[in-house]
Design a protein around this motif. Structure first.
Motif, mmCIF file in Angstrom:
data_model
loop_
_atom_site.group_PDB
_atom_site.id
_atom_site.type_symbol
_atom_site.label_atom_id
_atom_site.label_comp_id
_atom_site.label_asym_id
_atom_site.label_seq_id
_atom_site.Cartn_x
_atom_site.Cartn_y
_atom_site.Cartn_z
ATOM 1 N N MET A 1 0.842 -1.211 0.000
ATOM 2 C CA MET A 1 0.000 0.000 0.000
ATOM 3 C C MET A 1 0.867 1.248 0.000
ATOM 4 O O MET A 1 1.820 1.398 0.747
ATOM 5 N N ARG A 2 0.537 2.144 -0.856
ATOM 6 C CA ARG A 2 1.354 3.366 -0.970
ATOM 7 C C ARG A 2 0.796 4.483 -0.110
ATOM 8 O O ARG A 2 -0.395 4.512 0.180
ATOM 9 N N ASN A 3 1.652 5.370 0.274
ATOM 10 C CA ASN A 3 1.201 6.506 1.066
ATOM 11 C C ASN A 3 0.498 7.517 0.168
ATOM 12 O O ASN A 3 -0.133 8.444 0.622
ATOM 13 N N GLU A 4 0.622 7.318 -1.121
ATOM 14 C CA GLU A 4 -0.025 8.247 -2.048
ATOM 15 C C GLU A 4 -0.593 7.476 -3.231
ATOM 16 O O GLU A 4 0.138 6.848 -3.982
ATOM 17 N N PRO A 5 -1.900 7.479 -3.372
ATOM 18 C CA PRO A 5 -2.550 6.755 -4.472
ATOM 19 C C PRO A 5 -2.014 7.186 -5.829
ATOM 20 O O PRO A 5 -1.639 8.337 -6.029
ATOM 21 N N ASP A 6 -1.980 6.264 -6.754
ATOM 22 C CA ASP A 6 -1.458 6.568 -8.075
ATOM 23 C C ASP A 6 -2.209 7.698 -8.760
ATOM 24 O O ASP A 6 -1.604 8.548 -9.392
ATOM 25 N N TYR A 7 -3.518 7.694 -8.605
ATOM 26 C CA TYR A 7 -4.276 8.721 -9.317
ATOM 27 C C TYR A 7 -3.887 10.123 -8.841
ATOM 28 O O TYR A 7 -3.991 11.091 -9.592
ATOM 29 N N LEU A 8 -3.416 10.196 -7.602
ATOM 30 C CA LEU A 8 -3.008 11.499 -7.094
ATOM 31 C C LEU A 8 -1.692 11.918 -7.738
ATOM 32 O O LEU A 8 -1.495 13.080 -8.066
ATOM 33 N N LEU A 9 -0.835 10.956 -7.950
ATOM 34 C CA LEU A 9 0.429 11.253 -8.614
ATOM 35 C C LEU A 9 0.140 11.747 -10.022
ATOM 36 O O LEU A 9 0.722 12.717 -10.485
ATOM 37 N N TYR A 10 -0.783 11.091 -10.688
ATOM 38 C CA TYR A 10 -1.143 11.523 -12.035
ATOM 39 C C TYR A 10 -1.719 12.931 -12.019
ATOM 40 O O TYR A 10 -1.442 13.739 -12.892
ATOM 41 N N GLU A 11 -2.518 13.200 -10.993
ATOM 42 C CA GLU A 11 -3.106 14.542 -10.898
ATOM 43 C C GLU A 11 -2.014 15.596 -10.803
ATOM 44 O O GLU A 11 -2.110 16.668 -11.391
ATOM 45 N N ARG A 12 -0.967 15.289 -10.056
ATOM 46 C CA ARG A 12 0.143 16.242 -9.920
ATOM 47 C C ARG A 12 0.827 16.447 -11.264
ATOM 48 O O ARG A 12 1.187 17.562 -11.631
ATOM 49 N N ALA A 33 10.855 16.084 -13.310
ATOM 50 C CA ALA A 33 11.734 16.790 -12.374
ATOM 51 C C ALA A 33 10.941 17.801 -11.558
ATOM 52 O O ALA A 33 11.202 18.004 -10.369
ATOM 53 N N ILE A 34 9.971 18.428 -12.184
ATOM 54 C CA ILE A 34 9.148 19.424 -11.496
ATOM 55 C C ILE A 34 8.210 18.736 -10.506
ATOM 56 O O ILE A 34 8.028 19.199 -9.386
ATOM 57 N N VAL A 35 7.623 17.630 -10.915
ATOM 58 C CA VAL A 35 6.726 16.886 -10.031
ATOM 59 C C VAL A 35 7.504 16.332 -8.839
ATOM 60 O O VAL A 35 7.066 16.410 -7.702
ATOM 61 N N GLY A 36 8.684 15.785 -9.088
ATOM 62 C CA GLY A 36 9.538 15.271 -8.020
ATOM 63 C C GLY A 36 8.948 14.052 -7.335
ATOM 64 O O GLY A 36 7.998 13.437 -7.825
ATOM 65 N N GLY A 37 9.530 13.695 -6.207
ATOM 66 C CA GLY A 37 9.018 12.573 -5.432
ATOM 67 C C GLY A 37 8.973 11.260 -6.176
ATOM 68 O O GLY A 37 7.929 10.617 -6.271
ATOM 69 N N GLY A 38 10.075 10.815 -6.712
ATOM 70 C CA GLY A 38 10.108 9.518 -7.360
ATOM 71 C C GLY A 38 9.384 9.448 -8.681
ATOM 72 O O GLY A 38 9.036 8.375 -9.146
ATOM 73 N N THR A 43 7.149 7.691 -16.051
ATOM 74 C CA THR A 43 5.898 7.829 -15.309
ATOM 75 C C THR A 43 5.031 8.894 -15.957
ATOM 76 O O THR A 43 3.813 8.761 -16.037
ATOM 77 N N VAL A 44 5.673 9.953 -16.422
ATOM 78 C CA VAL A 44 4.928 11.025 -17.088
ATOM 79 C C VAL A 44 4.300 10.478 -18.367
ATOM 80 O O VAL A 44 3.134 10.737 -18.660
ATOM 81 N N GLY A 45 5.067 9.710 -19.097
ATOM 82 C CA GLY A 45 4.551 9.126 -20.321
ATOM 83 C C GLY A 45 3.363 8.224 -20.004
ATOM 84 O O GLY A 45 2.368 8.213 -20.719
ATOM 85 N N TYR A 46 3.470 7.506 -18.916
ATOM 86 C CA TYR A 46 2.385 6.636 -18.491
ATOM 87 C C TYR A 46 1.145 7.430 -18.146
ATOM 88 O O TYR A 46 0.034 7.093 -18.540
ATOM 89 N N ALA A 47 1.350 8.470 -17.380
ATOM 90 C CA ALA A 47 0.214 9.292 -16.950
ATOM 91 C C ALA A 47 -0.524 9.849 -18.166
ATOM 92 O O ALA A 47 -1.750 9.880 -18.198
ATOM 93 N N LEU A 48 0.229 10.255 -19.158
ATOM 94 C CA LEU A 48 -0.398 10.817 -20.349
ATOM 95 C C LEU A 48 -1.126 9.742 -21.145
ATOM 96 O O LEU A 48 -2.212 9.962 -21.668
ATOM 97 N N ARG A 49 -0.519 8.588 -21.214
ATOM 98 C CA ARG A 49 -1.142 7.516 -21.977
ATOM 99 C C ARG A 49 -2.441 7.088 -21.312
ATOM 100 O O ARG A 49 -3.404 6.745 -21.971
ATOM 101 N N GLU A 50 -2.447 7.126 -19.980
ATOM 102 C CA GLU A 50 -3.627 6.706 -19.233
ATOM 103 C C GLU A 50 -4.626 7.838 -19.031
ATOM 104 O O GLU A 50 -5.663 7.651 -18.416
ATOM 105 N N MET A 51 -4.285 9.006 -19.512
ATOM 106 C CA MET A 51 -5.150 10.158 -19.284
ATOM 107 C C MET A 51 -6.467 10.028 -20.046
ATOM 108 O O MET A 51 -6.478 9.823 -21.249
ATOM 109 N N PRO A 52 -7.581 10.144 -19.312
ATOM 110 C CA PRO A 52 -8.898 10.052 -19.947
ATOM 111 C C PRO A 52 -9.131 11.207 -20.918
ATOM 112 O O PRO A 52 -8.584 12.301 -20.753
#
Length: 130
Positions: A1-12, A33-38, A43-52
């Motif tokens: 379990m993560r301290n921060e849900p994935d969808y929140l990371l995507y939101e950032r 680099a701007i988002v930071g925190g791992g 991950t950015v590419g993933y977030a965009l690909r998964e973006m509704p």
DNA sequence: GAATTGACGGGGC
DNA sequence: AGCCCCGCCAATT
């Protein structure tokens, strides 16, 4: 379990991308680099690909390209959208990064929203606006 | 849970 | 400019 849900990371990630101004581009690595925190480029590419689809209205996904300045989503109308914003491509279908690369968020915005700034680029290259 | 893949990046050569 | 290798994180098989 993560301290921060994935969808929140995507939101950032989406929130940072929303800051990229019209007529400019940024890279997956810069956004990470701007988002930071791992967060990293992939991950950015993933977030965009998964973006509704509905998110595409406010998130300028088309302005995110790779560091070489060429678009990855061949087939989509990404290039068309960028050209419509006045972004020029060279003969090799690469965006002229030295000219259109976003320098990052303002220190005020980054601090207020908990994001990082882009490390300063050395080389004499800079985005002279004229 | 290991291996693979992916809208990636940096360093070497 | 290109190619190769390695690291990175998340999702899929």
């Amino acid at each position: 379990m993560r301290n921060e849900p994935d969808y929140l990371l995507y939101e950032r990630i989406y929130r940072v991308i929303e800051q990229v101004p019209h007529g400019m581009v940024s890279t997956y690595g810069d956004i990470a680099a701007i988002v930071g925190g791992g967060c990293d480029a992939r991950t950015v590419g993933y977030a965009l690909r998964e973006m509704p689809e509905n998110r595409a209205d406010s998130v300028p996904w088309q302005r995110i390209i790779n560091k070489a300045g060429d678009i990855s989503t061949r087939g989509l109308r990404q290039r068309q959208l960028l050209e419509a914003e006045g972004i020029a491509f060279d003969a090799r279908d690469h965006v002229i990064m030295a000219r259109f690369r976003w320098a990052g968020p303002t220190p005020e915005w980054a601090t207020a929203n908990g994001f990082n700034l882009l490390p300063p680029r050395e080389e004499g290259e800079q985005l002279s606006i004229f």
